[in-house]
Design a protein around this motif. Structure first.
Motif, PDB file in Angstrom:
ATOM      1  N   GLY A 115       0.828  -1.201   0.000  1.00  0.00           N
ATOM      2  CA  GLY A 115       0.000   0.000   0.000  1.00  0.00           C
ATOM      3  C   GLY A 115       0.861   1.248   0.000  1.00  0.00           C
ATOM      4  N   LEU A 116       0.289   2.347   0.447  1.00  0.00           N
ATOM      5  CA  LEU A 116       0.975   3.629   0.419  1.00  0.00           C
ATOM      6  C   LEU A 116       1.994   3.782   1.544  1.00  0.00           C
ATOM      7  CD1 LEU A 116       1.109   6.254  -1.154  1.00  0.00           C
ATOM      8  CD2 LEU A 116      -0.731   7.147   0.263  1.00  0.00           C
ATOM      9  N   PHE A 117       1.665   3.315   2.761  1.00  0.00           N
ATOM     10  CA  PHE A 117       2.539   3.555   3.907  1.00  0.00           C
ATOM     11  C   PHE A 117       2.989   2.286   4.621  1.00  0.00           C
ATOM     12  CE2 PHE A 117      -0.145   7.376   3.632  1.00  0.00           C
ATOM     13  CZ  PHE A 117       0.856   8.309   3.391  1.00  0.00           C
ATOM     14  N   GLY A 118       2.459   1.127   4.270  1.00  0.00           N
ATOM     15  CA  GLY A 118       2.769  -0.093   5.013  1.00  0.00           C
ATOM     16  C   GLY A 118       3.866  -0.930   4.393  1.00  0.00           C
ATOM     17  N   ASP A 119       4.140  -2.054   5.045  1.00  0.00           N
ATOM     18  CA  ASP A 119       5.086  -3.032   4.510  1.00  0.00           C
ATOM     19  C   ASP A 119       4.540  -4.425   4.824  1.00  0.00           C
ATOM     20  OD1 ASP A 119       6.242  -4.126   7.070  1.00  0.00           O
ATOM     21  OD2 ASP A 119       6.934  -2.052   7.296  1.00  0.00           O
ATOM     22  N   TRP A 120       5.202  -5.451   4.293  1.00  0.00           N
ATOM     23  CA  TRP A 120       4.712  -6.825   4.412  1.00  0.00           C
ATOM     24  C   TRP A 120       5.226  -7.563   5.643  1.00  0.00           C
ATOM     25  CZ3 TRP A 120       0.743  -9.136   2.190  1.00  0.00           C
ATOM     26  CH2 TRP A 120       0.186  -8.521   1.065  1.00  0.00           C
ATOM     27  N   ASN A 121       6.027  -6.924   6.472  1.00  0.00           N
ATOM     28  CA  ASN A 121       6.506  -7.591   7.687  1.00  0.00           C
ATOM     29  C   ASN A 121       5.337  -7.882   8.620  1.00  0.00           C
ATOM     30  OD1 ASN A 121       8.665  -8.566   9.405  1.00  0.00           O
ATOM     31  ND2 ASN A 121       8.150  -6.840  10.733  1.00  0.00           N
ATOM     32  N   ASP A 122       5.207  -9.123   9.040  1.00  0.00           N
ATOM     33  CA  ASP A 122       4.122  -9.550   9.941  1.00  0.00           C
ATOM     34  C   ASP A 122       2.753  -9.165   9.382  1.00  0.00           C
ATOM     35  OD1 ASP A 122       6.054 -10.550  11.629  1.00  0.00           O
ATOM     36  OD2 ASP A 122       6.059  -8.810  12.956  1.00  0.00           O
ATOM     37  N   SER A 123       2.571  -9.340   8.071  1.00  0.00           N
ATOM     38  CA  SER A 123       1.319  -8.933   7.418  1.00  0.00           C
ATOM     39  C   SER A 123       0.706 -10.005   6.540  1.00  0.00           C
ATOM     40  CB  SER A 123       1.554  -7.692   6.559  1.00  0.00           C
ATOM     41  OG  SER A 123       1.854  -6.586   7.364  1.00  0.00           O
ATOM     42  N   ILE A 124       1.206 -11.225   6.554  1.00  0.00           N
ATOM     43  CA  ILE A 124       0.683 -12.272   5.682  1.00  0.00           C
ATOM     44  C   ILE A 124      -0.379 -13.082   6.429  1.00  0.00           C
ATOM     45  CG2 ILE A 124       1.246 -14.371   4.379  1.00  0.00           C
ATOM     46  CD1 ILE A 124       4.000 -13.123   3.838  1.00  0.00           C
ATOM     47  N   SER A 125      -1.580 -13.140   5.853  1.00  0.00           N
ATOM     48  CA  SER A 125      -2.694 -13.860   6.474  1.00  0.00           C
ATOM     49  C   SER A 125      -3.215 -14.998   5.618  1.00  0.00           C
ATOM     50  CB  SER A 125      -3.846 -12.891   6.779  1.00  0.00           C
ATOM     51  OG  SER A 125      -3.454 -11.979   7.772  1.00  0.00           O
ATOM     52  N   GLY A 126      -2.743 -15.111   4.386  1.00  0.00           N
ATOM     53  CA  GLY A 126      -3.130 -16.189   3.495  1.00  0.00           C
ATOM     54  C   GLY A 126      -2.141 -16.265   2.342  1.00  0.00           C
ATOM     55  N   TYR A 127      -2.060 -17.459   1.721  1.00  0.00           N
ATOM     56  CA  TYR A 127      -1.100 -17.609   0.617  1.00  0.00           C
ATOM     57  C   TYR A 127      -1.523 -18.736  -0.318  1.00  0.00           C
ATOM     58  CZ  TYR A 127       0.716 -21.467   3.470  1.00  0.00           C
ATOM     59  OH  TYR A 127       0.840 -22.618   4.206  1.00  0.00           O
ATOM     60  N   TYR A 128      -0.933 -18.674  -1.522  1.00  0.00           N
ATOM     61  CA  TYR A 128      -1.078 -19.717  -2.529  1.00  0.00           C
ATOM     62  C   TYR A 128       0.255 -19.822  -3.251  1.00  0.00           C
ATOM     63  CZ  TYR A 128      -2.599 -22.181  -6.733  1.00  0.00           C
ATOM     64  OH  TYR A 128      -2.720 -23.085  -7.755  1.00  0.00           O
ATOM     65  N   CYS A 129       0.764 -21.038  -3.395  1.00  0.00           N
ATOM     66  CA  CYS A 129       2.085 -21.233  -4.002  1.00  0.00           C
ATOM     67  C   CYS A 129       2.004 -22.223  -5.161  1.00  0.00           C
ATOM     68  CB  CYS A 129       3.057 -21.748  -2.935  1.00  0.00           C
ATOM     69  SG  CYS A 129       4.783 -21.367  -3.283  1.00  0.00           S
ATOM     70  N   THR A 130       2.605 -21.864  -6.276  1.00  0.00           N
ATOM     71  CA  THR A 130       2.614 -22.748  -7.448  1.00  0.00           C
ATOM     72  C   THR A 130       4.032 -22.904  -7.989  1.00  0.00           C
ATOM     73  OG1 THR A 130       2.217 -20.895  -8.967  1.00  0.00           O
ATOM     74  CG2 THR A 130       0.286 -22.084  -8.162  1.00  0.00           C
ATOM     75  N   CYS A 131       4.270 -24.069  -8.621  1.00  0.00           N
ATOM     76  CA  CYS A 131       5.566 -24.316  -9.262  1.00  0.00           C
ATOM     77  C   CYS A 131       5.312 -24.857 -10.661  1.00  0.00           C
ATOM     78  CB  CYS A 131       6.373 -25.355  -8.491  1.00  0.00           C
ATOM     79  SG  CYS A 131       6.887 -24.779  -6.871  1.00  0.00           S
TER      80      CYS A 131
END
Length: 131
Positions: A115-131
């Motif tokens: 976003g405008l002022f935030g960062d991703w540290n301690d901010s992940i609440s869901g994920y999807y991973c593909t290879c």
């Protein structure tokens, strides 16, 4: 003799502090299975000491729209395996901000803007991973 033992103990203690992030090209779990990503709770001010603390294995095609309370908003660094991509969301159920990480190491999620002022540290609440 006591001095030698003390020196060996000190070396063993400090060896754990010199952890380094796993290599994205050879990312595997403890049993040798290919990983899509590995996420870590802690990162250090120093890059060569990042990827420490508790970690979470993420397998290919793993889809976790709601992270457990033990991991929700606690990821500080991550490694994405070669040929893989990790998409994360800032809120559960794939809501909020979204970010896609390609293969490589992110030593400090606090350096990745959200976003405008935030960062991703301690901010992940869901994920999807593909290879």
């Amino acid at each position: 003799m006591k001095g030698v033992i003390a020196l060996l103990l000190a070396a063993l203690c400090f060896e754990g502090l010199n952890a380094e992030c796993p290599d994205p090209a050879t990312l595997k779990d403890d049993y040798g299975s290919k990983l899509c990503a590995q996420m870590f709770q802690d990162s250090s001010y120093y890059y060569d000491e990042s990827c420490t603390g508790k970690f979470l294995y993420v397998y290919p095609d793993e889809d976790t729209p709601i992270m457990s309370w033990a991991w929700n908003n606690k990821i500080s660094s991550l490694v994405v395996g070669r040929g893989c991509s990790l998409t994360v969301w800032s809120k559960s159920k794939k809501e909020g901000y979204k970010k896609k990480f390609s293969a490589g190491i992110v030593y400090h999620l606090k350096e990745v803007q959200k976003g405008l002022f935030g960062d991703w540290n301690d901010s992940i609440s869901g994920y999807y991973c593909t290879c």
